[in-house]
Scaffold this motif. Structure first.
Motif, mmCIF file in Angstrom:
data_model
loop_
_atom_site.group_PDB
_atom_site.id
_atom_site.type_symbol
_atom_site.label_atom_id
_atom_site.label_comp_id
_atom_site.label_asym_id
_atom_site.label_seq_id
_atom_site.Cartn_x
_atom_site.Cartn_y
_atom_site.Cartn_z
ATOM 1 N N ASP A 66 0.831 -1.339 -0.117
ATOM 2 C CA ASP A 66 0.236 0.157 0.108
ATOM 3 C C ASP A 66 0.932 1.248 -0.134
ATOM 4 N N VAL A 69 1.969 1.248 -3.325
ATOM 5 C CA VAL A 69 1.286 2.028 -4.904
ATOM 6 C C VAL A 69 0.945 3.204 -4.156
ATOM 7 N N THR A 70 0.798 4.138 -3.151
ATOM 8 C CA THR A 70 0.324 5.879 -2.712
ATOM 9 C C THR A 70 1.491 6.482 -3.608
ATOM 10 N N CYS A 72 4.374 5.707 -5.909
ATOM 11 C CA CYS A 72 3.525 5.201 -7.317
ATOM 12 C C CYS A 72 2.348 5.619 -7.771
ATOM 13 N N GLU A 73 1.832 5.851 -7.115
ATOM 14 C CA GLU A 73 0.217 7.438 -7.929
ATOM 15 C C GLU A 73 0.962 8.255 -7.621
ATOM 16 N N GLY A 74 1.719 8.996 -6.876
ATOM 17 C CA GLY A 74 2.541 10.565 -6.692
ATOM 18 C C GLY A 74 3.932 10.892 -7.650
ATOM 19 N N GLY A 75 3.963 9.532 -8.291
ATOM 20 C CA GLY A 75 4.987 9.529 -9.390
ATOM 21 C C GLY A 75 6.190 8.965 -9.191
ATOM 22 N N ARG A 121 -2.302 -2.234 -9.745
ATOM 23 C CA ARG A 121 -2.297 -1.193 -8.999
ATOM 24 C C ARG A 121 -1.554 -0.582 -9.502
ATOM 25 N N ALA A 122 -2.066 0.772 -9.171
ATOM 26 C CA ALA A 122 -1.981 2.231 -9.192
ATOM 27 C C ALA A 122 -1.253 2.595 -10.918
ATOM 28 N N GLY A 123 -2.370 2.333 -11.653
ATOM 29 C CA GLY A 123 -2.427 2.056 -12.218
ATOM 30 C C GLY A 123 -1.749 1.735 -13.377
ATOM 31 N N TYR A 124 -0.973 0.377 -12.867
ATOM 32 C CA TYR A 124 0.108 -0.243 -13.453
ATOM 33 C C TYR A 124 -0.593 -1.887 -13.420
ATOM 34 N N ASP A 194 1.130 0.057 -18.635
ATOM 35 C CA ASP A 194 0.422 1.128 -18.038
ATOM 36 C C ASP A 194 -1.005 -0.149 -18.740
#
Length: 257
Positions: A66, A69-70, A72-75, A121-124, A194
């Motif tokens: 988790d 993933v957070t 990853c979502e933050g770039g 997860r996370a768009g991947y 993606d």
């Protein structure tokens, strides 16, 4: 985004024991197909134990996942690599466990399995892979195979030692060059790409993909119908074309969250 899935496995028309195993968790977005290596003792134990080891590995590291993933979502590009490593280490852990079990019990000596794991997860979509099970992504009726078959024939094709025409006629198409549990360590392929709403994924053992003539047949299987219908159609196709091996298919659809 979220994922929904259907998974089916079938012994086929020639085998008496199903050495395939699978796992799916739509909440986590985690999926596994394993195929006990034919001709090896206790292949069904190797595949089932590998699936169970990966299930526990991901469960025990859910808080770490988790966090990644957070990030990853933050770039954070390092988080993408770290998630790949998390999957790779899970497969390595399973490999060590399977090899250790075989060392302790002579009846299990030599057991091993393929393994294809997918985390969405996370768009991947993150994949970890050993052997000749496969992961496909279909997007707008275009198919991409995420995994590479670790077989002797594919090795010869890649290195120019055999032509595609020779490969089509060659015996021993299921002779694999890597397996989980054959030794206490295995080289694991990892990949990421993606994901978008509407994408569909197919995880399958070679009991299915050996009967697929081309990528268009993947589209015909999972492109139009519900994922439930698609999974049943995959099993039926393999049995109709011979069913010489166990057959496993997980069909996954990515939907808006």
């Amino acid at each position: 985004m979220r994922t929904v899935s259907v998974g089916l496995t079938d012994v086929g028309r020639k085998r008496t024991v199903n050495e395939d195993a699978m796992f799916r968790d739509d909440r986590m977005g985690f999926y596994v197909v394993a195929d006990g290596v034919g001709g090896r003792s206790k292949g069904e134990i190797a595949s089932q134990e590998t699936v169970e080891q990966l299930r526990m590995w991901m469960r025990d590291r859910e808080s770490e996942l988790d966090r990644l993933v957070t990030a990853c979502e933050g770039g954070d590009p390092d988080a993408v690599w770290d998630i790949r490593r998390l999957l790779e280490n899970g497969v390595q852990s399973a490999c060590w466990m399977i090899f250790g079990m075989a060392e302790l019990d002579p009846e299990m000596r030599g057991m091993s399995t393929t393994c294809s794991a997918l985390l969405i997860r996370a768009g991947y979509a993150f994949a970890a892979h050993v052997g000749d099970s496969r992961v496909y992504r279909m997007r707008q009726r275009s198919v991409l195979q995420l995994t590479e078959d670790h077989t002797l024939i594919n090795y010869k094709l890649k290195h120019g030692l055999m032509t595609p025409e020779e490969a089509a006629r060659a015996p021993g198409k299921n002779l694999i060059t890597r397996a989980v549990g054959h030794r206490d360590y295995v080289q694991v392929d990892t990949a990421d790409l993606d994901v978008a709403p509407g994408d569909r994924f197919l995880l399958c053992s070679d009991g299915l993909h050996r009967y697929l003539h081309d990528d268009q047949e993947v589209v015909e299987l999972i492109g139009d119908d519900t994922i439930q219908t698609s999974a049943h159609a995959a099993i039926a196709l393999a049995n109709q074309r011979g069913g010489k091996d166990n057959i496993t298919a997980i069909v996954i659809e990515v939907r808006p969250g």
